[in-house]
Write an enzyme that holds these catalytic residues in place. Sequence first.
Site, short mmCIF file in Angstrom:
data_model
loop_
_atom_site.label_atom_id
_atom_site.label_comp_id
_atom_site.label_asym_id
_atom_site.label_seq_id
_atom_site.Cartn_x
_atom_site.Cartn_y
_atom_site.Cartn_z
N SER A 283 27.85 35.94 43.11
CA SER A 283 26.88 36.96 42.73
C SER A 283 25.54 36.78 43.43
O SER A 283 25.48 36.75 44.65
CB SER A 283 26.72 36.96 41.21
OG SER A 283 26.03 38.09 40.80
N HIS A 284 24.48 36.59 42.66
CA HIS A 284 23.14 36.51 43.24
C HIS A 284 22.75 35.08 43.62
O HIS A 284 21.67 34.86 44.14
CB HIS A 284 22.13 37.03 42.21
CG HIS A 284 22.29 36.31 40.92
ND1 HIS A 284 23.28 36.64 40.02
CD2 HIS A 284 21.65 35.25 40.41
CE1 HIS A 284 23.22 35.81 39.00
NE2 HIS A 284 22.24 34.95 39.21
N ASP B 260 27.06 44.25 41.71
CA ASP B 260 27.28 44.70 40.33
C ASP B 260 25.99 44.83 39.52
O ASP B 260 26.02 45.39 38.43
CB ASP B 260 28.33 43.82 39.61
CG ASP B 260 27.96 42.35 39.59
OD1 ASP B 260 26.91 41.99 40.12
OD2 ASP B 260 28.76 41.56 39.03
N ARG B 261 24.89 44.33 40.04
CA ARG B 261 23.63 44.47 39.28
C ARG B 261 22.78 45.60 39.83
O ARG B 261 22.98 46.04 40.98
CB ARG B 261 22.82 43.17 39.36
CG ARG B 261 23.52 42.00 38.73
CD ARG B 261 22.61 40.80 38.62
NE ARG B 261 23.33 39.72 37.95
CZ ARG B 261 22.77 38.73 37.29
NH1 ARG B 261 21.46 38.66 37.22
NH2 ARG B 261 23.49 37.80 36.70
N ASP C 217 26.85 40.70 45.02
CA ASP C 217 28.18 41.32 44.98
C ASP C 217 28.15 42.76 44.49
O ASP C 217 29.21 43.34 44.21
CB ASP C 217 29.12 40.47 44.12
CG ASP C 217 28.66 40.36 42.68
OD1 ASP C 217 27.44 40.38 42.43
OD2 ASP C 217 29.52 40.25 41.78
N LYS D 228 30.38 45.66 35.96
CA LYS D 228 29.12 46.36 36.07
C LYS D 228 28.98 46.88 37.49
O LYS D 228 29.66 46.39 38.40
CB LYS D 228 27.97 45.50 35.62
CG LYS D 228 27.83 44.16 36.31
CD LYS D 228 26.79 43.33 35.57
CE LYS D 228 26.43 42.08 36.34
NZ LYS D 228 27.04 40.87 35.81
N ASP E 166 22.54 43.32 43.72
CA ASP E 166 22.62 41.88 43.97
C ASP E 166 23.70 41.53 45.00
O ASP E 166 24.26 42.42 45.64
CB ASP E 166 22.86 41.12 42.65
CG ASP E 166 24.26 41.37 42.10
OD1 ASP E 166 24.81 42.45 42.36
OD2 ASP E 166 24.80 40.47 41.43
#
Length: 543
Positions: A113-114, A281-282, A279, A376, A277
């Site tokens: 992710s982030h 999803d944010r 990947d 998300k 972010d």
Amino acid sequence: MAIREISTKPYLDQKSGTAGLRKKVAVFQQPHYLENFLQSVFDCVQELHGGTLIIGGDGRYYNRTAIQTACAVATGNGVARIVIGQGGLLSTPAASHLIRKRGAQGGLLFTASHNPAGPDGDFGIKFNVAGGGQASEGLTNRIYETSKQIARYRAHEGGQVDLDRRGLQTLGSTEIEVIDCVDDYSQLMQELFDFDRIRDWFRRGHTLRFDAMHAVTGPYAERIFVEQLGAPLLSVQNASPLEDFGGGHPDPNLIYAKPLVDLAFSANGPDLAAASDGDGDRNMILGKDIFISPGDSLAMLAAHLHELPGYRRGLAGLARSMPTCRAADKVASALAIPLYETPTGWKFFANLLDAGKLTLCGEESFGTSSVHAREKDGVWAVLAWLNVLAVTGLSVKEIAQRHWKRFGRHYYARHDYDELPGPAADSVMQALANQLAELPGRSLGDYTISEADEFSYHDPVDNSIAVNQGLRVIFGDAARIILRLSGTGTKGSTLRVYLERYETRESALNWDTRDALAPLVNLADRLTRIGELTGRKAPSVIT
Ligand code: VG1
Ligand code: CO
């Protein structure tokens, strides 16, 4: 046949956290580390044998190597077909969608992710099940147990997959299909949103600035916002995915996306500023001179969603994670629909979505999505906002102010204490846990505690129970203080303190968030003794 069984020794730390297994790159580079985890997945999910598997990642360092390994182990375990995003890229929501669209038996998503990337950074892997959702706690526990006993794995030897050439190839007897990473996703977005209306909004001179933070959403944003919706090329910044995310921290919040925040608050800020972010999803949403907190964004979208093409039939229900502010609850009660409060982590929404109980859900950590996927979805949230702006003709600020006038405002912040020594973080949690029983009824400052407990969740669909999901101190409708330990960090323990204050008086709707929360921050310090127990004078990050 070039399939071999290779003996291996277990590692004992392959336990998934809030969203998959996340470790330093060097941990993943240990001999057979990744193979062990992958074999454990194949041992636990029999349907993958003879089935279809989706593979993609956020493009970070080690992504391509890991994908080659995954293809070899998948082939060794008899997967019939593997579908991979070109260049090894797929945003997390796009991968979730592909699993659903192709009726695949699962997906491997290589992402942390982030978390920062590069040889000294983090790497991660998530397994998503048929239907597109993240593996449940039950399944990740079975994978973990398997990984602790593993003695051999099966892999195809020799041959590489060409990740850059679209079309069909074979590896052993497995068919490999490399696809464009945006096509299927952008088709879905066109079914959900009114692209004509949004195009028109741009044509009338409205402006967007989207920051892809050198991560996976660059190609998605360029195709959708620029090519399909006609936004000027300059509307997307940091669009090329880089293995180290340009050395940055692709976390769309007030700290790590500061240049975008500054732009939104400058004289020539765009009508909508947004970021995603690592990947994809944010999402972070800003308007001219205004930041929309994720909890507010969820509530505001809930209030307007029925105006968008994919959601005309209205909302079946709403959900938020426990620490997310209760703004969505107000909308749910106005719409007379159920509101579900789940533990942190997107996996807890999947059952509710599958059962048709939910249309929209979100988390305070810049996560929003709907029933269209089981993850998300950052670009989805930006499109939803664009579509709301286009149909209402209002600015972001006008939408927020109307919303607060009608529903009241939840001031909200999260204070993170990063990389604490484990025992220090545990002692803070323990000290508060010890007080919980005697807190209800006690007054603190202007507030009176109505409830204090350790949050646990009973899933109404499969009746599973998740315990130990954070400590809550609730002051009726007026405020909450919540404490939780992060499950995504790779170094030490991260303690999160979530602060929420609700105001309905008209004179109290336009305060600065920091000022509004200052009294509550003081109460939280006194109640939790974080400073004293950890030696930290201030949080590492405030979002
Ligand atoms: C954090 C967030 C949580 C989110 C998770 C995965 O978890 O708080 O809301 O679902 O990250 O998001 P934790 O356990 O560190 O608080 V992502 O975009 O990192 O996949
Ligand atoms: Co993410």
